[in-house]
Design a protein around this motif. Structure first.
Motif, PDB file in Angstrom:
ATOM      1  N   GLY A 152      66.066  96.941 124.626  1.00  0.00           N
ATOM      2  CA  GLY A 152      66.835  97.317 123.445  1.00  0.00           C
ATOM      3  C   GLY A 152      66.157  98.517 122.927  1.00  0.00           C
ATOM      4  N   ILE A 193      72.937 103.074 112.128  1.00  0.00           N
ATOM      5  CA  ILE A 193      73.960 102.283 112.447  1.00  0.00           C
ATOM      6  C   ILE A 193      75.121 102.836 113.532  1.00  0.00           C
ATOM      7  CG2 ILE A 193      75.977 100.994 111.545  1.00  0.00           C
ATOM      8  CD1 ILE A 193      74.333 100.803 108.935  1.00  0.00           C
ATOM      9  N   THR A 201      73.684 102.858 116.898  1.00  0.00           N
ATOM     10  CA  THR A 201      73.643 101.600 117.826  1.00  0.00           C
ATOM     11  C   THR A 201      75.069 100.869 117.845  1.00  0.00           C
ATOM     12  OG1 THR A 201      73.238 100.695 115.712  1.00  0.00           O
ATOM     13  CG2 THR A 201      71.419 101.063 116.812  1.00  0.00           C
ATOM     14  N   ARG A 202      76.238 101.639 117.514  1.00  0.00           N
ATOM     15  CA  ARG A 202      77.356 101.058 117.426  1.00  0.00           C
ATOM     16  C   ARG A 202      77.996 100.806 118.709  1.00  0.00           C
ATOM     17  NH1 ARG A 202      82.267 103.951 115.135  1.00  0.00           N
ATOM     18  NH2 ARG A 202      83.865 102.107 115.525  1.00  0.00           N
ATOM     19  N   LEU A 228      76.527  99.746 121.353  1.00  0.00           N
ATOM     20  CA  LEU A 228      75.564  98.780 122.090  1.00  0.00           C
ATOM     21  C   LEU A 228      76.009  97.398 121.509  1.00  0.00           C
ATOM     22  CD1 LEU A 228      72.116 100.719 122.145  1.00  0.00           C
ATOM     23  CD2 LEU A 228      73.279  99.992 124.340  1.00  0.00           C
ATOM     24  N   GLU A 229      76.129  97.495 119.940  1.00  0.00           N
ATOM     25  CA  GLU A 229      76.608  96.209 119.465  1.00  0.00           C
ATOM     26  C   GLU A 229      77.956  95.706 119.788  1.00  0.00           C
ATOM     27  OE1 GLU A 229      75.498  96.809 115.250  1.00  0.00           O
ATOM     28  OE2 GLU A 229      73.390  96.980 115.626  1.00  0.00           O
ATOM     29  N   ILE A 230      78.867  96.791 119.873  1.00  0.00           N
ATOM     30  CA  ILE A 230      80.105  96.665 120.100  1.00  0.00           C
ATOM     31  C   ILE A 230      80.454  95.690 121.486  1.00  0.00           C
ATOM     32  CG2 ILE A 230      82.471  97.558 120.874  1.00  0.00           C
ATOM     33  CD1 ILE A 230      82.082  99.218 118.470  1.00  0.00           C
ATOM     34  N   GLU A 270      78.043  94.227 122.833  1.00  0.00           N
ATOM     35  CA  GLU A 270      77.405  93.094 122.813  1.00  0.00           C
ATOM     36  C   GLU A 270      76.014  93.043 123.467  1.00  0.00           C
ATOM     37  OE1 GLU A 270      79.796  89.598 122.985  1.00  0.00           O
ATOM     38  OE2 GLU A 270      80.595  90.412 121.113  1.00  0.00           O
ATOM     39  N   ALA A 320      73.112  95.114 123.225  1.00  0.00           N
ATOM     40  CA  ALA A 320      71.969  95.515 122.177  1.00  0.00           C
ATOM     41  C   ALA A 320      70.639  95.571 122.704  1.00  0.00           C
ATOM     42  CB  ALA A 320      72.176  95.397 120.896  1.00  0.00           C
ATOM     43  N   SER A 321      70.275  94.157 123.185  1.00  0.00           N
ATOM     44  CA  SER A 321      69.074  94.141 123.472  1.00  0.00           C
ATOM     45  C   SER A 321      68.777  94.069 125.115  1.00  0.00           C
ATOM     46  CB  SER A 321      68.574  92.456 122.981  1.00  0.00           C
ATOM     47  OG  SER A 321      69.342  91.593 123.671  1.00  0.00           O
TER      48      SER A 321
END
Length: 146
Positions: free
Chosen positions: A42, A62, A65-66, A68-70, A72, A74-75
């Motif tokens: 990540g 933000i 990283t969007r 990667l977070e959408i 799911e 990110a890590s």
């Protein structure tokens, strides 16, 4: 004394090994981002610096990283970017598109979520050029009838 501080600043850039990674290019306004994505922990590096050192404003962090977070993940992925041209907002937009494309080439199942949030399409809006006889692109000089 200055030479020592310059050498320390240069050595601060981190060399990363991205052998078996996926590559994608993202563009926004005048910015061009080359992005490499691989399985990892990540970490996000932009121009050899950590993402939060390069992008000081939390809004830009933000934005980057969007994707990667959408999706799911990110890590699960490490990201390495090199960005040229434009300002920080344009560069962050270019990185988004590059990360999205690279994630899709890594795992085709992520495409549905990224496409739903319109992260896979290039934003074609660019600055309109200044016209002669005007102060700016559309703003004219003040006109006096009398």
């Amino acid at each position: 004394m200055e030479n020592i501080s310059n050498n320390q600043a240069k050595s601060k850039k981190i060399k990363l090994n991205f052998k078996d990674s996926k590559y994608a290019t993202g563009r926004r306004k005048k910015s061009v981002a080359k992005v490499w994505v691989k399985k990892g922990s990540g970490n996000i590096h932009v121009n050899g610096l950590k993402m939060n050192e390069y992008f000081k404003r939390p809004v830009h962090q933000i934005i980057v990283t969007r994707p990667l977070e959408i999706s799911e993940v990110a890590s699960n992925y490490d990201v390495k970017c090199s960005v040229k041209g434009g300002g920080l907002s344009g560069q962050a937009g270019a990185i988004i598109l590059g990360i999205s494309k690279a994630l899709i080439s890594h795992d085709e199942n992520l495409k549905k979520n990224l496409k739903k949030d319109k992260l896979t399409t290039r934003d074609s809006r660019v600055v309109e050029r200044k016209k002669y006889g005007h102060r700016k692109a559309r703003r004219s000089f003040q006109f006096s009838k009398r």
